[in-house]
Scaffold this motif. Structure first.
Motif, short mmCIF file in Angstrom:
data_model
loop_
_atom_site.label_atom_id
_atom_site.label_comp_id
_atom_site.label_asym_id
_atom_site.label_seq_id
_atom_site.Cartn_x
_atom_site.Cartn_y
_atom_site.Cartn_z
N ASP A 51 -6.56 4.05 10.96
CA ASP A 51 -6.43 5.21 11.84
C ASP A 51 -6.82 6.47 11.07
O ASP A 51 -6.09 6.93 10.18
N ALA A 52 -7.98 7.05 11.41
CA ALA A 52 -8.47 8.23 10.70
C ALA A 52 -7.54 9.42 10.88
O ALA A 52 -7.36 10.23 9.95
N ALA A 53 -6.90 9.54 12.04
CA ALA A 53 -6.01 10.67 12.28
C ALA A 53 -4.79 10.60 11.38
O ALA A 53 -4.32 11.62 10.85
N LEU A 54 -4.26 9.41 11.20
CA LEU A 54 -3.11 9.25 10.31
C LEU A 54 -3.52 9.47 8.86
O LEU A 54 -2.81 10.12 8.09
N ALA A 55 -4.68 8.93 8.48
CA ALA A 55 -5.13 9.08 7.10
C ALA A 55 -5.35 10.54 6.75
O ALA A 55 -5.16 10.95 5.58
N ALA A 56 -5.72 11.32 7.74
CA ALA A 56 -5.96 12.75 7.47
C ALA A 56 -4.69 13.48 7.07
O ALA A 56 -4.76 14.55 6.43
N GLN A 57 -3.51 12.94 7.43
CA GLN A 57 -2.24 13.56 7.06
C GLN A 57 -1.82 13.25 5.63
O GLN A 57 -0.88 13.85 5.11
N ALA A 58 -2.48 12.28 5.00
CA ALA A 58 -2.08 11.84 3.67
C ALA A 58 -2.36 12.92 2.63
O ALA A 58 -3.22 13.78 2.80
N ASP A 59 -1.62 12.86 1.53
CA ASP A 59 -1.86 13.78 0.41
C ASP A 59 -3.17 13.45 -0.30
O ASP A 59 -3.86 14.34 -0.77
N THR A 60 -3.47 12.14 -0.39
CA THR A 60 -4.70 11.70 -1.04
C THR A 60 -5.32 10.61 -0.18
O THR A 60 -4.61 9.75 0.37
N ARG A 61 -6.63 10.62 -0.09
CA ARG A 61 -7.32 9.62 0.72
C ARG A 61 -8.39 8.94 -0.14
O ARG A 61 -9.18 9.61 -0.80
N VAL A 62 -8.40 7.61 -0.11
CA VAL A 62 -9.41 6.82 -0.82
C VAL A 62 -10.16 6.01 0.22
O VAL A 62 -9.58 5.17 0.91
N ALA A 63 -11.44 6.28 0.35
CA ALA A 63 -12.27 5.60 1.35
C ALA A 63 -13.13 4.56 0.67
O ALA A 63 -13.92 4.87 -0.22
N LEU A 64 -12.99 3.30 1.09
CA LEU A 64 -13.82 2.23 0.56
C LEU A 64 -15.13 2.18 1.33
O LEU A 64 -15.14 2.32 2.56
#
Length: 525
Positions: A502-515
């Motif tokens: 879920d991109a919307a939820l991931a956007a709330q994270a402090d850090t994001r790692v995209a594979l």
């Protein structure tokens, strides 16, 4: 023991039992020899009327019974301890298998290994000493005594036993194997025909094909019944012949035919020792069943124990309540790096099949990165002991993870001592209102997922790893839970890593790692 040398992975469980099993085999052999000595005393009583021989015979039988019982107890006790060690060895090995290996193992095979195969080894190990005496030591000693007492011609009395042994060792197994293979093929035809017939009720009827399916089912079941009849007739005939040959009358008839003019002592010796030789053939079938089943089970267990396990270190030091998790590696020449710090939520995103779950399992120490390393506060996860890793990391796998017990029992998996008020608080944080005594397995998929989330809030582990924790929740509930997880990480100074699509939820994270997409190179998965 040949079993240990043939299957080295079983040696750690078998080695401590070898002295006791060897002693049991020697005891069983001695008990069999004492029985033969008692028979010898009976020949002296019959031939020479020595009354003391009767007393000796009784004493030898009593001693044989006592020694045989002691040998049997010793063998069963040694096997019980061996079985316990083998189950512990299997459990420890299965816990250390990579998640991908465990997922590829058939659940039926695992159940067979920990239950049926260990039980098959029980029959082999516990009964092998007695079979050693019955099928080897006693017959060899009987041959020596028979020839010494009645001469070489007395060996003709062994013909029924030889014929019976041939039936059990060659004829019956061959017939059973042939009939079993045919029955397996016919049973497959029955299953396929039944499946076609069932589909024909709903589908083939539209095309008028149900009559053909019904006919194939009828023919397959008829062939199965005829095959069973043929199998029973062939195998049962051979077994009946073998049983008839092993009756005392057959042996006695041959002995009397060749030795009716012998002195009473010689005739008695020929009768008793030939019977002692023929009788063990009755146990050939069962004895070999134990042997074949035990060796097959040992081969399957050894194959399972040969599966490469995850490395396990000896590092038991407490890494503290604040843990920084770091992983690095390469995929298709591209460096991949993840650093998750205490008090933050790190989201791992990427396309389906990109290796998100594999990366998370590697961070949990349940899998290995194809290329790279994972560290906690600078210590490689592979250097941690199983206890240290369990205390450090809490993994919430993808999908509902509950056991068929109460909600309370499921929550206590995360923390062994917690009052009901604490458990209710965790359920509230997970957005779930349910009785603690409710059966967790009867909850809906979303409710089961929230039970697993409640365990996350309860866990004392400094590192929390969650795989798609909101996949079964609606958007509003998912956003609420995500915010609570983020607040929990911040307030409790936990290191929180979440896999999400879920991109919307991931956007709330402090850090994001995209594979990257799998088509850009080899995947972690």
């Amino acid at each position: 023991m040949a079993l240990a040398s043939a299957f080295p992975p079983l040696l750690p469980a078998l080695r401590p039992a070898l002295p006791a099993l060897t002693a049991a085999a020697l005891g069983a052999a001695a008990a069999g020899l004492l029985q033969l000595a008692a028979l010898w005393q009976l020949t002296q009583l019959i031939g020479h009327g020595q009354r003391s021989a009767l007393l000796w015979a009784v004493a030898l039988w009593v001693a044989s019974a006592a020694l045989g019982a002691a040998a049997s107890w010793l063998a069963h006790a040694a096997e019980a301890r061996c079985g316990q060690r083998l189950r512990q060895l299997l459990a420890a090995h299965l816990l250390r298998l990579p998640a991908r290996t465990l997922a590829n193992l058939d659940s039926k095979r695992l159940r067979q290994a920990v239950a049926e195969d260990v039980q098959a080894l029980h029959h082999l190990l516990a009964h092998l000493p007695a079979e050693f005496a019955t099928l080897l030591v006693v017959p060899l000693a009987s041959v020596v005594l028979l020839v010494a007492s009645a001469g070489p011609w007395a060996l003709l009395a062994l013909l029924p036993g030889v014929a019976a042994a041939y039936c059990y060792l060659v004829s019956i197994p061959r017939l059973s194997a042939q009939a079993g293979a045919m029955q397996s093929d016919v049973l497959g035809d029955v299953i396929n025909a039944a499946d076609d017939y069932a589909r024909g009720i709903h589908v083939q009827r539209l095309y008028g094909g149900e009559a053909g399916a019904a006919a194939r089912f009828e023919n397959a079941t008829r062939a199965f019944a005829e095959g069973m009849e043929t199998r029973v007739r062939r195998v049962a005939t051979a077994a009946a012949l073998a049983t008839a040959l092993m009756q005392a009358a057959a042996t006695f008839a041959i002995v009397y035919l060749i030795g009716h003019q012998w002195p009473p002592a010689t005739l008695a010796a020929a009768l008793l020792f030939s019977l002692a030789l023929v009788t063990p053939a009755l146990r050939l079938g069962h004895g070999l069943d134990y042997l074949h089943a035990g060796r097959a089970a040992a081969a399957r267990l050894a194959e399972l124990l040969r599966e490469p396990a995850l490395p396990e270190g000896q590092h038991n030091s407490d890494l503290g309540a604040a843990v920084t998790l770091h992983a690095d590696g390469f995929r298709a020449g591209q460096p991949l790096s993840l650093t998750a710090r205490p008090g933050t939520l790190t989201a791992i995103t990427g396309p389906s099949g990109g290796g998100k779950s594999t990366l998370l399992r590697a961070l949990a120490g349940q899998d290995l990165l194809p290329s790279g390393h994972a560290h906690a506060n600078g210590v490689a996860l592979t250097e941690l002991s199983a206890e240290a890793r369990a205390a450090l990391l809490h993994l919430m796998p993808q999908g509902p993870q509950v056991i068929s017990r109460s909600v309370r029992d499921n929550l206590l998996l995360a923390v062994t001592h917690a009052d009901d008020a604490t458990l209710q608080w965790a359920l509230s944080e997970a957005g779930l209102e349910v009785a603690l005594d409710a059966d967790a397995s009867q909850l809906s998929g979303g409710e089961q997922q929230r039970v697993a989330l409640a365990r996350v809030f309860l866990s004392p582990a400094p590192v929390l790893l969650l795989d798609e924790p909101t996949s079964a929740l609606d958007d509003d509930t998912a956003r609420q839970i995500f915010r609570r997880l983020q607040g929990h990480a911040r307030d409790q100074h936990r290191t929180l890593v979440v896999v999400t699509h879920d991109a919307a939820l991931a956007a709330q994270a402090d850090t994001r790692v995209a594979l990257p997409s799998p088509n850009q190179g080899d995947s972690y998965a």
